[in-house]
Structures are given as structure tokens and as C-alpha cells.
Design a protein around this motif. Structure first.
Motif, PDB file in Angstrom:
ATOM      1  N   HIS A 165      -0.558  -5.158  15.025  1.00  0.00           N
ATOM      2  CA  HIS A 165      -1.763  -4.415  15.403  1.00  0.00           C
ATOM      3  C   HIS A 165      -2.988  -5.232  14.991  1.00  0.00           C
ATOM      4  N   ASN A 197      -3.739   3.587   1.923  1.00  0.00           N
ATOM      5  CA  ASN A 197      -4.184   3.095   3.225  1.00  0.00           C
ATOM      6  C   ASN A 197      -4.985   4.126   4.020  1.00  0.00           C
ATOM      7  N   GLU A 237       3.812  -4.484  11.273  1.00  0.00           N
ATOM      8  CA  GLU A 237       4.714  -3.352  11.036  1.00  0.00           C
ATOM      9  C   GLU A 237       6.101  -3.664  11.583  1.00  0.00           C
ATOM     10  N   THR A 283      -2.393  -5.865  11.194  1.00  0.00           N
ATOM     11  CA  THR A 283      -1.440  -5.012  10.491  1.00  0.00           C
ATOM     12  C   THR A 283      -0.069  -5.316  11.082  1.00  0.00           C
ATOM     13  N   GLN A 300       0.837  -1.202   0.000  1.00  0.00           N
ATOM     14  CA  GLN A 300       0.000   0.000   0.000  1.00  0.00           C
ATOM     15  C   GLN A 300       0.871   1.251   0.000  1.00  0.00           C
ATOM     16  N   SER A 360      -6.638  -2.160  15.698  1.00  0.00           N
ATOM     17  CA  SER A 360      -7.138  -1.522  14.482  1.00  0.00           C
ATOM     18  C   SER A 360      -8.658  -1.664  14.548  1.00  0.00           C
ATOM     19  N   GLY A 413       7.175  -5.001   3.461  1.00  0.00           N
ATOM     20  CA  GLY A 413       5.794  -5.461   3.397  1.00  0.00           C
ATOM     21  C   GLY A 413       5.471  -6.132   2.084  1.00  0.00           C
ATOM     22  N   THR A 441      -8.113   2.773   7.679  1.00  0.00           N
ATOM     23  CA  THR A 441      -7.099   1.870   7.155  1.00  0.00           C
ATOM     24  C   THR A 441      -7.770   0.592   6.669  1.00  0.00           C
ATOM     25  N   ASP A 468      -2.245  -7.167   6.661  1.00  0.00           N
ATOM     26  CA  ASP A 468      -1.811  -5.996   5.915  1.00  0.00           C
ATOM     27  C   ASP A 468      -0.365  -5.733   6.327  1.00  0.00           C
ATOM     28  N   THR A 525       8.542  -9.972   9.088  1.00  0.00           N
ATOM     29  CA  THR A 525       7.160  -9.792   8.631  1.00  0.00           C
ATOM     30  C   THR A 525       6.541 -11.129   8.241  1.00  0.00           C
ATOM     31  N   THR A 529      -7.112  -2.518   7.623  1.00  0.00           N
ATOM     32  CA  THR A 529      -7.448  -3.379   8.749  1.00  0.00           C
ATOM     33  C   THR A 529      -8.581  -2.787   9.579  1.00  0.00           C
ATOM     34  N   HIS A 577       3.274  -3.881   6.364  1.00  0.00           N
ATOM     35  CA  HIS A 577       3.854  -2.539   6.270  1.00  0.00           C
ATOM     36  C   HIS A 577       5.228  -2.509   6.939  1.00  0.00           C
TER      37      HIS A 577
END
Length: 199
Positions: A108, A55, A170, A168, A7, A147, A14, A153, A86, A185, A155, A88
Motif C-alpha cells: 500500500h 497504528n 502487508e 505499508t 506496531q 495510504s 513485520g 496510520t 511500515d 516482507t 503511512t 505488517h
């Protein structure tokens, strides 16, 4: 399972992790991956592409604001996944008292079903098995805040509009090699699925 990466084009861990996940061959169920969602942002290695900030296009309770987001959401509705990821990376570190502020090194979750518990479990698993000794404490993963749709977003939209488990993921870009961020990730996704007995 639905996975979206890319995104934001300047968050390569990601979309690179999503491309690796796209090669998985699950024994059961269905894997749907959109690894490079905003291809203009990825091409230019920028936070936003021709679609603005993808996003922030996920309007809660109605159709997404941008055409690309609407097309992606059509794929979501077509496949009706049970769990969402998702992927990131943030420049900063969530809750850090030594590095730059941000949302990195955190998982998240949405507040639904098993998501909060498995976000915590995945963070613990990564910290024990994949954070090198010289990175410990400063780069440990943790469960981030929910989230829950307070920001539009991807999520957040999953949380409110679908009421399904989502994550999510990160990693941080702060002084961490790209290959390590990709591994972190991907391993978060693997551990959530392992606990869920999907893989």
C-alpha cells in the motif's frame, strides 16, 4: 530510509523482517529502523499493547495522540528520511474472492513520486520470484489502495504531513508459514530499494 515494525504484536512477520533489515549495512545514506515499536503488544502477542492501537495514533496534521507515537515521530523528524516502510501482516487477503477479507498480500503506497509505480513493481517481482507454484494466484501480491491519510496510520501521516514516498507492506497470516511471510516482507522492501538504486 525509515522502517517501522511491530506496531501490532500479533503480526510477527513485520517485526521479524524489520529486525533482519536492521542488520543491513547500506553503502550510502542512512538506515533507521524501529523494529519492535510496541513492545508490550509484541511481548503479549496481541494486536494492541499498553498503548492501545499504535497504528491509529498517527493524527494527521498534528502531534500523534499517544506518547509512544510522539516519541517515534520525534525520531522521524530528527532523521528526515526520504522513504518509509511500515511492516505488517493481515489475517486476510486484499481483494480475495476465496479467502478471508483483509489487506494482506498487498503493498500500500503513498501517492507520492515513485511510490505507486514501485509498489506495483515490487508486487510483480515477489509474485515471479518468491510465490511458490502451489500458492500462485491465490497468494499473489498486488498494489493496494493508497495510504493517503483517510485513516490515522503511520503511512497515512507520512503521506499527508511529509508528502513523501511510503509503503505499508502487508503479508497474509492466512495459512502461510511465518518464515515465508518474513521473506516476502523483507523482499518487498529490497525490491523497492533496488528499483530506487539505494542498495
Amino acid at each position: 530510509m525509515f522502517v517501522i515494525g511491530g506496531q501490532h504484536g500479533d503480526e510477527p512477520s513485520g517485526w521479524m523482517a524489520a529486525n533482519e533489515i536492521a542488520q543491513w549495512q547500506p553503502d550510502t545514506g542512512k538506515l533507521v529502523v524501529i523494529p519492535e515499536a510496541d513492545q508490550t503488544a509484541i511481548r503479549d502477542r496481541t494486536y494492541t499493547g499498553d498503548n492501545g492501537n499504535l497504528n491509529r495514533s498517527w493524527t494527521i496534521g498534528s502531534d500523534p495522540t499517544r506518547l509512544l507515537a510522539r516519541e517515534i515521530w520525534d525520531v522521524v523528524e530528527e532523521h528526515d528520511p526520504d522513504v518509509f516502510f511500515d511492516l505488517h501482516s493481515s489475517f486476510g487477503i486484499y481483494g480475495s474472492d476465496w479467502g478471508p477479507d483483509g489487506v494482506g498480500q498487498a503493498v500500500h503506497p503513498t501517492p507520492h513520486d515513485y511510490a505507486p509505480r514501485l509498489a506495483s513493481a515490487a508486487a510483480t517481482y515477489i509474485n515471479r520470484n518468491f510465490i511458490p507454484d502451489n500458492y500462485r494466484n491465490e497468494y499473489n501480491f498486488q498494489r493496494g489502495p493508497f495510504s493517503a491519510g483517510d485513516i490515522p496510520t503511520f503511512t497515512g501521516k507520512v503521506a499527508v504531513d511529509l508528502e513523501k514516498p511510503g509503503f505499508t507492506v502487508e503479508s497474509t497470516r492466512y495459512e502461510v508459514p511465518l518464515d515465508r511471510r518474513v521473506t516476502w516482507t523483507r523482499r518487498v522492501v529490497t525490491d523497492v530499494l533496488r528499483h530506487r538504486d539505494v542498495i
